[in-house]
Design a protein around this motif. Structure first.
Motif, PDB file in Angstrom:
ATOM      1  N   LEU A 345       0.728  -1.143   0.110  1.00  0.00           N
ATOM      2  CA  LEU A 345      -0.128   0.375  -0.013  1.00  0.00           C
ATOM      3  C   LEU A 345       0.290   0.964  -0.244  1.00  0.00           C
ATOM      4  O   LEU A 345       0.459   2.224  -0.978  1.00  0.00           O
ATOM      5  N   THR A 346       2.129   1.196   0.491  1.00  0.00           N
ATOM      6  CA  THR A 346       2.744   2.328   0.996  1.00  0.00           C
ATOM      7  C   THR A 346       3.322   2.728  -0.327  1.00  0.00           C
ATOM      8  O   THR A 346       3.636   3.323  -1.075  1.00  0.00           O
ATOM      9  N   GLY A 347       4.269   1.490  -1.608  1.00  0.00           N
ATOM     10  CA  GLY A 347       4.540   1.563  -2.556  1.00  0.00           C
ATOM     11  C   GLY A 347       2.917   2.060  -3.857  1.00  0.00           C
ATOM     12  O   GLY A 347       3.786   2.697  -4.671  1.00  0.00           O
ATOM     13  N   ALA A 348       2.219   1.428  -3.415  1.00  0.00           N
ATOM     14  CA  ALA A 348       0.845   2.455  -4.380  1.00  0.00           C
ATOM     15  C   ALA A 348       0.491   3.561  -4.034  1.00  0.00           C
ATOM     16  O   ALA A 348       0.365   4.425  -5.595  1.00  0.00           O
ATOM     17  N   PHE A 349       0.292   3.720  -2.977  1.00  0.00           N
ATOM     18  CA  PHE A 349       0.447   4.910  -2.362  1.00  0.00           C
ATOM     19  C   PHE A 349       1.084   6.573  -3.096  1.00  0.00           C
ATOM     20  O   PHE A 349       1.596   7.581  -3.466  1.00  0.00           O
ATOM     21  N   LEU A 350       2.953   5.841  -3.068  1.00  0.00           N
ATOM     22  CA  LEU A 350       3.551   6.768  -3.708  1.00  0.00           C
ATOM     23  C   LEU A 350       3.794   6.865  -5.093  1.00  0.00           C
ATOM     24  O   LEU A 350       3.904   8.062  -5.606  1.00  0.00           O
ATOM     25  N   ALA A 351       3.797   5.855  -5.522  1.00  0.00           N
ATOM     26  CA  ALA A 351       4.000   6.006  -7.048  1.00  0.00           C
ATOM     27  C   ALA A 351       2.765   7.059  -7.219  1.00  0.00           C
ATOM     28  O   ALA A 351       2.793   7.736  -8.388  1.00  0.00           O
ATOM     29  N   ALA A 352       1.425   6.466  -6.902  1.00  0.00           N
ATOM     30  CA  ALA A 352       0.289   7.514  -7.348  1.00  0.00           C
ATOM     31  C   ALA A 352       0.582   9.079  -7.173  1.00  0.00           C
ATOM     32  O   ALA A 352       0.308   9.218  -8.472  1.00  0.00           O
ATOM     33  N   ILE A 353       1.517   9.298  -6.003  1.00  0.00           N
ATOM     34  CA  ILE A 353       2.012  10.509  -6.307  1.00  0.00           C
ATOM     35  C   ILE A 353       2.550  11.247  -7.328  1.00  0.00           C
ATOM     36  O   ILE A 353       2.732  11.983  -7.690  1.00  0.00           O
ATOM     37  N   ALA A 354       3.377  10.118  -7.249  1.00  0.00           N
ATOM     38  CA  ALA A 354       4.303  10.608  -8.182  1.00  0.00           C
ATOM     39  C   ALA A 354       4.296  10.885  -9.784  1.00  0.00           C
ATOM     40  O   ALA A 354       4.029  11.401 -10.827  1.00  0.00           O
TER      41      ALA A 354
END
Length: 408
Positions: A345-354
């Motif tokens: 979930l952390t990886g997905a959240f950071l990727a979505a922001i980028a």
């Protein structure tokens, strides 16, 4: 004093040159008001300019025969300098063809555009691209000499050019290196694939990501996704590099950012379970168009272009497989632990922001602090990989140790 620049693109049977000539110097040498009245210059004086340049460009083979010179597209560029004010420059595309059987890599360059009248002028001659020797337009031009007035003898000396011999193998290896460099610096390309692979080791239960699906299941799933992405971007890389398919750069770059956003949403909750390979192939087509623009800019002949497509694609695949090979084992190890949900979930959240930051940047054409931050963080990726490995090993060890403890 402003100097002229000659950039040489070396091909198997010709040399394409780009001339960059300051208009203030050209005006003094030619006598026409090309700098004072630069608006519509090419439309007004294009034929006369081409004839003037042909009179002052004479490549000569070692046997004394002169090359055929043709002057093509002319463009006027204007820039503002806080020290010198407005600077105007004429760019000319020139093709130089040696006599039949003569080597393009060895000739005497007789060139005195502007210099025949403005005796303080200098011409800086560089090789911008020489595919057979591994010199590509992506790198800095290599200067081969300067043409100027010999003050002692009061004459303009021609520039002898003797380029080192190259080979198709050298060109191929240069393209492999360029491909590895391109994907290593292509944060958005790698981020799409890595985020799409985040849930790959997991099973889907009740429309949610569940437990680890086993080594065989995970490897099969990952292999399908990577292979599909490779097929997709390889196809459009070929079509785009050959000029058969072309799309404007902006929508392609926006779609690449959208592909990351889609893969991030899928990593949170399965949007297309079991069909990740099709999504990877579809978005791979878009990513391939971005790769193709690099090759199209080289403007190579058919033979070198075919080898360049092979080498560039091979470089992309080698670097892609290296990075995936370094990351996936730790993700698979982590996916056996309860903590993997937080990692996913952390990886997905950071990727979505980028991805959202890239979408905004590519629509507006203006960089923002988030995209700058992403590039800075990406430079620390090797350290992040080390942290991921340590976390995977530590959590796996703790879980194994906890399972071995006796129940009281």
């Amino acid at each position: 004093m402003p100097n002229s620049v000659v950039l040489l693109n070396v091909h198997a049977n010709r040399i394409d040159a780009e001339l960059q000539i300051p208009l203030v110097e050209l005006q003094s040498a030619w006598g026409h008001a090309v700098n004072d009245s630069s608006a519509g210059l090419v439309e007004r004086l294009g034929p006369q300019l081409r004839a003037y340049m042909k009179m002052h460009i004479h490549p000569q083979s070692p046997d004394g025969r002169f090359w055929t010179v043709s002057v093509g597209k002319l463009t006027v560029h204007e820039s503002q300098n806080p020290i010198n004010g407005v600077y105007r420059e004429l760019t000319a595309q020139v093709q130089m063809m040696p006599p039949s059987g003569e080597d393009v890599r060895q000739f005497t360059f007789h060139y005195d555009v502007v210099l025949h009248q403005v005796r303080t002028h200098k011409i800086l001659v560089s090789v911008r691209q020489d595919w057979e020797s591994g010199q590509l337009v992506e790198a800095e031009p290599v200067q081969v000499g300067t043409i100027s007035l010999d003050i002692v003898n009061d004459r303009i000396l021609p520039l002898p050019i003797n380029l080192a011999s190259g080979s198709p193998w050298t060109g191929l290896t240069a393209m492999i290196k360029l491909g590895t460099q391109h994907i290593a610096e292509g944060t958005d390309h790698l981020l799409f694939l890595l985020v799409l692979l985040l849930p790959a080791p997991l099973l889907v239960v009740g429309k949610r990501w569940s437990r680890f699906g086993g080594v065989h299941y995970s490897l099969r799933h990952i292999l399908l996704i990577v292979t599909a992405f490779t097929i997709g971007h390889s196809l459009t890389l070929l079509l785009g590099a050959m000029g058969w398919v072309r799309l404007p750069a902006q929508p392609v770059e926006i779609l690449i950012a959208v592909s990351i956003l889609v893969s991030a949403a899928h990593a949170v909750r399965p949007l297309f379970p079991g069909r990740e390979a099709w999504i990877a192939a579809g978005f791979g087509l878009v990513h391939g168009l971005a790769f193709a623009s690099t090759l199209a800019n080289l403007q190579l002949d058919m033979g070198p272009m075919a080898l360049s497509i092979l080498g560039f694609n091979l470089g992309i695949e080698l670097m892609q497989l290296l990075i995936i090979g370094l990351a996936i084992p730790w993700l698979m190890l982590l996916s056996r632990t309860p903590t993997y949900r937080i990692v996913r979930l952390t990886g997905a959240f950071l990727a979505a922001i980028a991805a959202l930051a890239w979408v905004v940047e590519r629509i507006t054409g203006q960089p923002n602090f988030l995209t700058k931050g992403v590039e800075q963080v990406a430079s620390y990726a090797p350290y992040g990989l080390g942290v991921l490995a340590l976390m995977a090993l530590l959590l796996s060890w703790r879980m194994k140790r906890a399972n071995q403890l006796p129940v009281l």
